[in-house]
Motif scaffolding. Sequence first.
Motif, PDB file in Angstrom:
ATOM      1  N   ARG A  62       0.864  -1.171   0.000  1.00 46.06           N
ATOM      2  CA  ARG A  62       0.000   0.000   0.000  1.00 46.06           C
ATOM      3  C   ARG A  62       0.898   1.217   0.000  1.00 46.06           C
ATOM      4  O   ARG A  62       1.895   1.268   0.705  1.00 46.06           O
ATOM      5  CB  ARG A  62      -0.875   0.005   1.237  1.00 46.06           C
ATOM      6  CG  ARG A  62      -1.801   1.200   1.312  1.00 46.06           C
ATOM      7  CD  ARG A  62      -2.704   1.070   2.533  1.00 46.06           C
ATOM      8  NE  ARG A  62      -3.732   2.059   2.518  1.00 46.06           N
ATOM      9  CZ  ARG A  62      -3.601   3.286   3.007  1.00 46.06           C
ATOM     10  NH1 ARG A  62      -2.467   3.662   3.534  1.00 46.06           N
ATOM     11  NH2 ARG A  62      -4.602   4.137   2.965  1.00 46.06           N
ATOM     12  N   LEU A  65      -3.745  -4.752   5.819  1.00 48.17           N
ATOM     13  CA  LEU A  65      -3.359  -5.370   4.557  1.00 48.17           C
ATOM     14  C   LEU A  65      -3.620  -6.864   4.671  1.00 48.17           C
ATOM     15  O   LEU A  65      -3.296  -7.471   5.694  1.00 48.17           O
ATOM     16  CB  LEU A  65      -1.879  -5.131   4.252  1.00 48.17           C
ATOM     17  CG  LEU A  65      -1.539  -3.703   3.891  1.00 48.17           C
ATOM     18  CD1 LEU A  65      -0.808  -3.045   5.024  1.00 48.17           C
ATOM     19  CD2 LEU A  65      -0.694  -3.693   2.654  1.00 48.17           C
ATOM     20  N   VAL A 106      -1.220   7.449   5.592  1.00 44.49           N
ATOM     21  CA  VAL A 106      -1.913   6.523   6.485  1.00 44.49           C
ATOM     22  C   VAL A 106      -2.586   7.333   7.584  1.00 44.49           C
ATOM     23  O   VAL A 106      -1.946   8.128   8.257  1.00 44.49           O
ATOM     24  CB  VAL A 106      -0.917   5.512   7.097  1.00 44.49           C
ATOM     25  CG1 VAL A 106      -1.609   4.621   8.085  1.00 44.49           C
ATOM     26  CG2 VAL A 106      -0.260   4.709   6.002  1.00 44.49           C
ATOM     27  N   LYS A 107      -3.888   7.141   7.707  1.00 49.29           N
ATOM     28  CA  LYS A 107      -4.644   7.810   8.769  1.00 49.29           C
ATOM     29  C   LYS A 107      -5.344   6.727   9.567  1.00 49.29           C
ATOM     30  O   LYS A 107      -6.131   5.964   9.021  1.00 49.29           O
ATOM     31  CB  LYS A 107      -5.659   8.787   8.176  1.00 49.29           C
ATOM     32  CG  LYS A 107      -4.995   9.931   7.457  1.00 49.29           C
ATOM     33  CD  LYS A 107      -6.012  10.841   6.834  1.00 49.29           C
ATOM     34  CE  LYS A 107      -5.271  11.944   6.097  1.00 49.29           C
ATOM     35  NZ  LYS A 107      -6.028  12.559   5.062  1.00 49.29           N
ATOM     36  N   THR A 144      -5.732   3.205  11.661  1.00 52.46           N
ATOM     37  CA  THR A 144      -5.223   1.849  11.496  1.00 52.46           C
ATOM     38  C   THR A 144      -5.306   1.421  10.035  1.00 52.46           C
ATOM     39  O   THR A 144      -6.307   1.643   9.369  1.00 52.46           O
ATOM     40  CB  THR A 144      -6.015   0.870  12.375  1.00 52.46           C
ATOM     41  OG1 THR A 144      -5.904   1.292  13.726  1.00 52.46           O
ATOM     42  CG2 THR A 144      -5.491  -0.541  12.251  1.00 52.46           C
ATOM     43  N   THR A 145      -4.228   0.812   9.549  1.00 55.72           N
ATOM     44  CA  THR A 145      -4.156   0.307   8.185  1.00 55.72           C
ATOM     45  C   THR A 145      -4.169  -1.214   8.235  1.00 55.72           C
ATOM     46  O   THR A 145      -3.494  -1.809   9.063  1.00 55.72           O
ATOM     47  CB  THR A 145      -2.856   0.786   7.509  1.00 55.72           C
ATOM     48  OG1 THR A 145      -2.860   2.202   7.469  1.00 55.72           O
ATOM     49  CG2 THR A 145      -2.725   0.241   6.112  1.00 55.72           C
TER      50      THR A 145
END
Length: 125
Positions: free
Chosen positions: A39, A49, A43-44, A46-47
């Motif tokens: 990705r 994947l 990033v804002k 929690t990310t």
Amino acid sequence: MAGGRRFHLDQDGHSVTVQLRGAHPEVEVLVDGKVVAQRTGPVKGTTALEAELPGDPPRPFRILIAPVEGPDGTPLCMMESAGARSPMPLVPLLSAGRPAQPGPSPTRLVRRRLRRLLHRRAGRH
């Protein structure tokens, strides 16, 4: 999440690594050294994947990366697999016992490129 960070965990006989790089972070998830998810962009919050561990059948897992307030800004990285969450420890970007090698300064890189360009224009290779 600026700067480079690497998290690593051995899971079910496979090496799982998460790498964060850059001011507008690029996040890569590697399984046994191969990129299986990535990705790019700000990033804002929690990310998440999603990827799979190899096998028959493949086993899905999810990586969660959450920013953490603090002086060093190291995010929290967790792996979810088969309903269990495991924290992924932060590991050094360099091998143990190897000192950091400073790269060329931006000024030096610009000078080098200008010198090459001038040599090419003057007919010298």
